[in-house]
Design an enzyme around this catalytic site. Structure first.
Site, PDB file in Angstrom:
ATOM      1  N   ASN A   1       0.754  -1.261   0.123  1.00  0.00           N
ATOM      2  CA  ASN A   1       0.019   0.120  -0.048  1.00  0.00           C
ATOM      3  C   ASN A   1       1.018   1.379   0.067  1.00  0.00           C
ATOM      4  O   ASN A   1       0.602   2.096  -0.430  1.00  0.00           O
ATOM      5  CB  ASN A   1      -0.976  -0.058   1.223  1.00  0.00           C
ATOM      6  CG  ASN A   1      -2.215  -0.980   1.001  1.00  0.00           C
ATOM      7  OD1 ASN A   1      -2.387  -1.349  -0.232  1.00  0.00           O
ATOM      8  ND2 ASN A   1      -2.527  -1.380   2.010  1.00  0.00           N
TER       9      ASN A   1
ATOM     10  N   HIS B   1      -0.967  -8.234   4.742  1.00  0.00           N
ATOM     11  CA  HIS B   1       0.737  -7.653   5.037  1.00  0.00           C
ATOM     12  C   HIS B   1       0.515  -6.201   4.118  1.00  0.00           C
ATOM     13  O   HIS B   1       1.714  -6.130   3.288  1.00  0.00           O
ATOM     14  CB  HIS B   1       1.593  -8.743   4.258  1.00  0.00           C
ATOM     15  CG  HIS B   1       1.058 -10.039   4.614  1.00  0.00           C
ATOM     16  ND1 HIS B   1       1.376 -10.447   5.679  1.00  0.00           N
ATOM     17  CD2 HIS B   1       0.692 -11.111   4.000  1.00  0.00           C
ATOM     18  CE1 HIS B   1       1.024 -11.650   6.005  1.00  0.00           C
ATOM     19  NE2 HIS B   1       0.678 -11.978   4.725  1.00  0.00           N
ATOM     20  N   CYS B   2      -0.504  -5.439   4.088  1.00  0.00           N
ATOM     21  CA  CYS B   2      -0.495  -4.205   3.234  1.00  0.00           C
ATOM     22  C   CYS B   2      -0.503  -4.524   1.790  1.00  0.00           C
ATOM     23  O   CYS B   2      -0.130  -3.558   1.106  1.00  0.00           O
ATOM     24  CB  CYS B   2       0.476  -3.355   3.782  1.00  0.00           C
ATOM     25  SG  CYS B   2       0.336  -2.556   5.314  1.00  0.00           S
ATOM     26  N   ALA B   3      -0.429  -5.726   1.305  1.00  0.00           N
ATOM     27  CA  ALA B   3      -0.609  -5.978  -0.046  1.00  0.00           C
ATOM     28  C   ALA B   3      -1.886  -6.013  -0.464  1.00  0.00           C
ATOM     29  O   ALA B   3      -2.425  -7.513  -0.727  1.00  0.00           O
ATOM     30  CB  ALA B   3       0.387  -7.187  -0.372  1.00  0.00           C
TER      31      ALA B   3
END
Ligand code: PMP
Length: 464
Positions: free
Chosen positions: A131, A413-415
């Site tokens: 992100n 995982h902010c993905a």
């Protein structure tokens, strides 16, 4: 706290790296922790904690005092920029800026470039991004620039759901003569994919975007948060325009992110932060402000002085830990780090962590119902594996692994883009990630634990 039996704590030496020797520098190794959440942050070696104590004896601000303490701290702080530049084979400290982390470094680029975008331009990034390398561009295109009547599109290149590889044809289709900037991860923190940066550089170069100086081509930004910790990164060879990474993923304490940018870009760009120390001495008048020389033009306000110094020393310690050059202690020397030394250090780290990852991927394949995401074993990938097990909640999996001492991470995982694109509901996976101090025992123990916990959770799904 759960403690691993003593006889399981000894790592087998691998062909590439003496892990026992590396582990002897870290306190976590005596606690029996199986530290496998290294893609989030690595552990600090003892030498850095000691260095911090030493530095506090001469504690003073930089560029803001005539005392010996201030001068010495300034010298160490400035020399840290040389170390960061040497680590990346950047031409000089003038190409380095320090921020709090990768996220802030990428935001700094966004705010610096903000007003250079012309109406109708676009930014091309990818569905693989963290992100940190999507949301700033989303914010710029959707929230900031429209308020100034400027319309800039944020385009996203796809990836292959089966292999995790970036769809280069799609990226090439998206890049056109209005693409000011291409932003891509150097290594994904979820799929592990390592996009081919040289090819992407060529795509960006061939875009036909007309720059203000008359030349053509798109700028290239690389999010190297997962690339720098396990590979040698030579910014001149890659010819990237911007590259960012976080030192807390390379043994340093939290709080320092590095931005490399080509000198001409930093020289002509507006700063991200305005204020003290980033101005030329005495050159501030009500109607005219002049900026400091590089790299201090990008160092507004009192910086994270001790964090920056300790982060540079974390890098200087790596060749010593890996044992590349037995005759020199780079941690205590002030000599410039030669590029071949850094390359050999990181190649050894890369080989070791890749070996662990490949073994873990092979183990994972033998666990019933487990699906790993991203490139297959043997292909280039970040040293991590993210997976789901059919019928098992990834959060329950990670929590139960934690009870066995295995430090996993569940979540997106902010993905988030990639998790959603794969249709994962909830958008989450369980992830194990390796660093130079992980032994084969760590890997075997972690994968055994995944097998055991998976079996338990399948038999008793309510177990948390
Ligand atoms: N990009 C990638 C690929 C990452 O893995 C991370 C950290 N998970 C970041 C960016 C953001 O790093 P930081 O939180 O240090 O800003």
């Amino acid at each position: 706290m759960w403690t691993r039996p003593r006889d399981q704590q000894v790592g087998l030496p691998t062909h590439t790296l003496d892990v026992d020797r590396v582990r002897s520098h870290f306190d976590f190794a005596d606690l029996g922790r199986v530290v496998t959440n290294n893609a989030a942050s690595t552990q600090p070696p003892r030498e850095l904690a000691a260095l911090l104590v030493t530095l506090t004896k001469g504690y003073e601000n930089v560029h803001r005092g005539q005392s010996i303490a201030s001068q010495q701290t300034t010298e160490l702080f400035e020399a840290s920029y040389d170390t960061f530049a040497q680590w990346l084979n950047a031409p000089s400290r003038r190409t380095i800026a320090t921020y709090r982390n990768t996220t802030e470094a990428i935001n700094a680029v966004m705010y610096s470039l903000l007003t250079d975008f012309r109406d109708g331009d676009n930014v091309v990034t990818t569905m693989l991004e963290h992100n940190s390398d999507f949301v700033p561009w989303y914010g710029m295109c959707r929230e900031i620039l429209p308020r100034f009547g400027r319309h800039v599109e944020c385009r996203l290149a796809r990836f292959d759901h089966r292999t995790g590889e970036l769809d280069l044809d799609h990226l090439a289709e998206l890049v056109d003569h209005r693409t000011k900037l291409v932003c891509v991860t150097g290594a994904s923190n979820f799929l592990g994919t390592k996009p081919p940066l040289t090819l992407i550089r060529a795509i960006a170069d061939g875009s036909g975007y007309r720059r203000d100086d008359g030349s053509s081509g798109s700028l290239l930004l690389v999010d190297a948060a997962q690339l720098v910790p396990s590979s040698y990164v030579d910014v001149q060879r890659l010819d990237v325009d911007y590259l960012a990474f976080s030192c807390h993923k390379v043994l340093a304490p939290f709080g320092v992110g590095i931005l490399y940018a080509k000198e001409r870009l930093l020289a002509q760009a507006r700063p991200f932060l305005y204020g003290g120390d980033m101005i030329a001495t005495g050159r501030v008048a009500p109607d005219r402000v002049e900026y400091n020389d590089l790299p201090w033009k990008y160092a507004a306000g009192t910086p994270n002085i001790l964090g920056v110094i300790v982060s540079a020393y974390a890098l200087r310690l790596l060749p010593d830990l890996v044992g590349v050059d037995g005759s020199t202690r780079w941690f205590t020397s002030t000599a410039p780090l030669p590029a071949p030394l850094v390359a050999e250090t990181m190649n050894r780290v890369g080989r070791h962590t890749a070996e662990l990852t490949d073994l873990a991927l092979c183990e994972a394949m033998s666990i019933d119902g487990l699906s790993c995401y991203g490139p297959a074993a043997g292909l280039p990938r970040s040293p991590l594996l993210a997976f789901n097990v059919a019928g098992v909640d990834p959060f329950a999996l990670a929590e139960n692994l934690g009870r066995l001492g295995v430090e996993a991470r569940a979540g997106c995982h902010c993905a988030t883009l990639a998790h959603r694109d794969l249709g994962l509901d909830p958008p989450a996976s369980c992830r194990l990630s390796f660093a130079l101090y992980n032994s084969r025992d760590d890997m075997t123990y972690a994968m055994d634990a995944v097998r055991r916990v998976t079996d338990q959770l399948r038999r008793r799904p309510g177990l948390t």
